[in-house]
Motif scaffolding. Structure first.
Motif, PDB file in Angstrom:
ATOM      1  N   ASP A  35       0.802  -1.225   0.000  1.00 53.33           N
ATOM      2  CA  ASP A  35       0.000   0.000   0.000  1.00 53.33           C
ATOM      3  C   ASP A  35       0.833   1.272   0.000  1.00 53.33           C
ATOM      4  O   ASP A  35       0.428   2.271  -0.591  1.00 53.33           O
ATOM      5  CB  ASP A  35      -0.949   0.034   1.206  1.00 53.33           C
ATOM      6  N   ALA A  38       1.818   1.734  -3.597  1.00 54.70           N
ATOM      7  CA  ALA A  38       0.608   1.832  -4.424  1.00 54.70           C
ATOM      8  C   ALA A  38      -0.121   3.153  -4.180  1.00 54.70           C
ATOM      9  O   ALA A  38      -0.656   3.753  -5.121  1.00 54.70           O
ATOM     10  CB  ALA A  38      -0.314   0.652  -4.145  1.00 54.70           C
ATOM     11  N   PHE A  39      -0.123   3.621  -2.930  1.00 51.70           N
ATOM     12  CA  PHE A  39      -0.766   4.897  -2.623  1.00 51.70           C
ATOM     13  C   PHE A  39      -0.132   6.022  -3.426  1.00 51.70           C
ATOM     14  O   PHE A  39      -0.835   6.846  -4.024  1.00 51.70           O
ATOM     15  CB  PHE A  39      -0.671   5.198  -1.122  1.00 51.70           C
ATOM     16  N   VAL A  41       1.580   5.842  -6.220  1.00 49.72           N
ATOM     17  CA  VAL A  41       1.298   5.656  -7.653  1.00 49.72           C
ATOM     18  C   VAL A  41      -0.134   6.078  -7.957  1.00 49.72           C
ATOM     19  O   VAL A  41      -0.385   6.826  -8.912  1.00 49.72           O
ATOM     20  CB  VAL A  41       1.550   4.184  -8.065  1.00 49.72           C
ATOM     21  N   ASP A  42      -1.081   5.616  -7.156  1.00 52.29           N
ATOM     22  CA  ASP A  42      -2.486   5.947  -7.384  1.00 52.29           C
ATOM     23  C   ASP A  42      -2.747   7.438  -7.196  1.00 52.29           C
ATOM     24  O   ASP A  42      -3.506   8.043  -7.966  1.00 52.29           O
ATOM     25  CB  ASP A  42      -3.386   5.141  -6.444  1.00 52.29           C
ATOM     26  N   LEU A  43      -2.119   8.031  -6.192  1.00 49.00           N
ATOM     27  CA  LEU A  43      -2.288   9.456  -5.957  1.00 49.00           C
ATOM     28  C   LEU A  43      -1.726  10.270  -7.121  1.00 49.00           C
ATOM     29  O   LEU A  43      -2.371  11.204  -7.607  1.00 49.00           O
ATOM     30  CB  LEU A  43      -1.610   9.858  -4.641  1.00 49.00           C
ATOM     31  N   ARG A  45      -1.309   9.292 -10.224  1.00 46.47           N
ATOM     32  CA  ARG A  45      -2.174   9.060 -11.385  1.00 46.47           C
ATOM     33  C   ARG A  45      -3.444   9.909 -11.274  1.00 46.47           C
ATOM     34  O   ARG A  45      -3.872  10.527 -12.250  1.00 46.47           O
ATOM     35  CB  ARG A  45      -2.522   7.579 -11.484  1.00 46.47           C
ATOM     36  N   ALA A  46      -4.021   9.965 -10.085  1.00 50.89           N
ATOM     37  CA  ALA A  46      -5.237  10.756  -9.884  1.00 50.89           C
ATOM     38  C   ALA A  46      -4.960  12.244 -10.058  1.00 50.89           C
ATOM     39  O   ALA A  46      -5.756  12.961 -10.668  1.00 50.89           O
ATOM     40  CB  ALA A  46      -5.821  10.474  -8.500  1.00 50.89           C
ATOM     41  N   VAL A  61      -8.964   8.376  -4.038  1.00 47.17           N
ATOM     42  CA  VAL A  61      -7.747   7.668  -3.618  1.00 47.17           C
ATOM     43  C   VAL A  61      -7.555   7.820  -2.115  1.00 47.17           C
ATOM     44  O   VAL A  61      -7.271   6.844  -1.407  1.00 47.17           O
ATOM     45  CB  VAL A  61      -6.507   8.179  -4.396  1.00 47.17           C
ATOM     46  N   ASP A  64     -10.138   5.761  -0.240  1.00 50.28           N
ATOM     47  CA  ASP A  64      -9.847   4.329  -0.378  1.00 50.28           C
ATOM     48  C   ASP A  64      -8.725   3.889   0.558  1.00 50.28           C
ATOM     49  O   ASP A  64      -8.875   2.928   1.306  1.00 50.28           O
ATOM     50  CB  ASP A  64      -9.478   4.016  -1.830  1.00 50.28           C
ATOM     51  N   TYR A  65      -7.614   4.608   0.547  1.00 54.04           N
ATOM     52  CA  TYR A  65      -6.480   4.198   1.374  1.00 54.04           C
ATOM     53  C   TYR A  65      -6.720   4.461   2.853  1.00 54.04           C
ATOM     54  O   TYR A  65      -6.253   3.707   3.699  1.00 54.04           O
ATOM     55  CB  TYR A  65      -5.182   4.849   0.888  1.00 54.04           C
TER      56      TYR A  65
END
Length: 98
Positions: A35, A38-39, A41-43, A45-46, A61, A64-65
């Motif tokens: 996580d 991934a957090f 990367v996802d942040l 991307r968002a 995001v 979710d986290y």
């Protein structure tokens, strides 16, 4: 003694109101394996896909986290995962015996 319903996350003992709070919790080992990376990367991307006036993807995001961190701290979560795994294994065995 009260009962604790599965699906009701145990509140985190630390605030999770800012991105800094989230990062600190993930650095401390809270959340699920992977996580922390991934957090980020996802942040990222968002953020890249959001406009200056529409940060819905960024908020998603964070929500979710934050939920993942709180869920990972819930003692009933491991029990629920074990029960689900046992049920899946039993159903698979039963299907193989038919």
């Amino acid at each position: 003694m009260g009962t604790h319903q599965i699906g009701t996350a145990v509140p985190a003992s630390f605030p999770l109101k800012t991105i800094g709070d989230m990062r600190a919790a993930l650095r401390s080992g809270h959340g699920f394996p992977g996580d922390r990376v991934a957090f980020e990367v996802d942040l990222q991307r968002a953020l890249e896909s959001s406009s200056e006036t529409d940060l819905v993807a960024v908020a998603a995001v964070i929500v979710d986290y934050r939920g993942r961190i709180r869920l990972s701290r819930d003692p009933n979560f491991d029990i629920a995962v074990r029960e689900g795994t046992d049920l899946a294994a039993r159903l698979k065995r039963e299907a193989g015996n038919q």
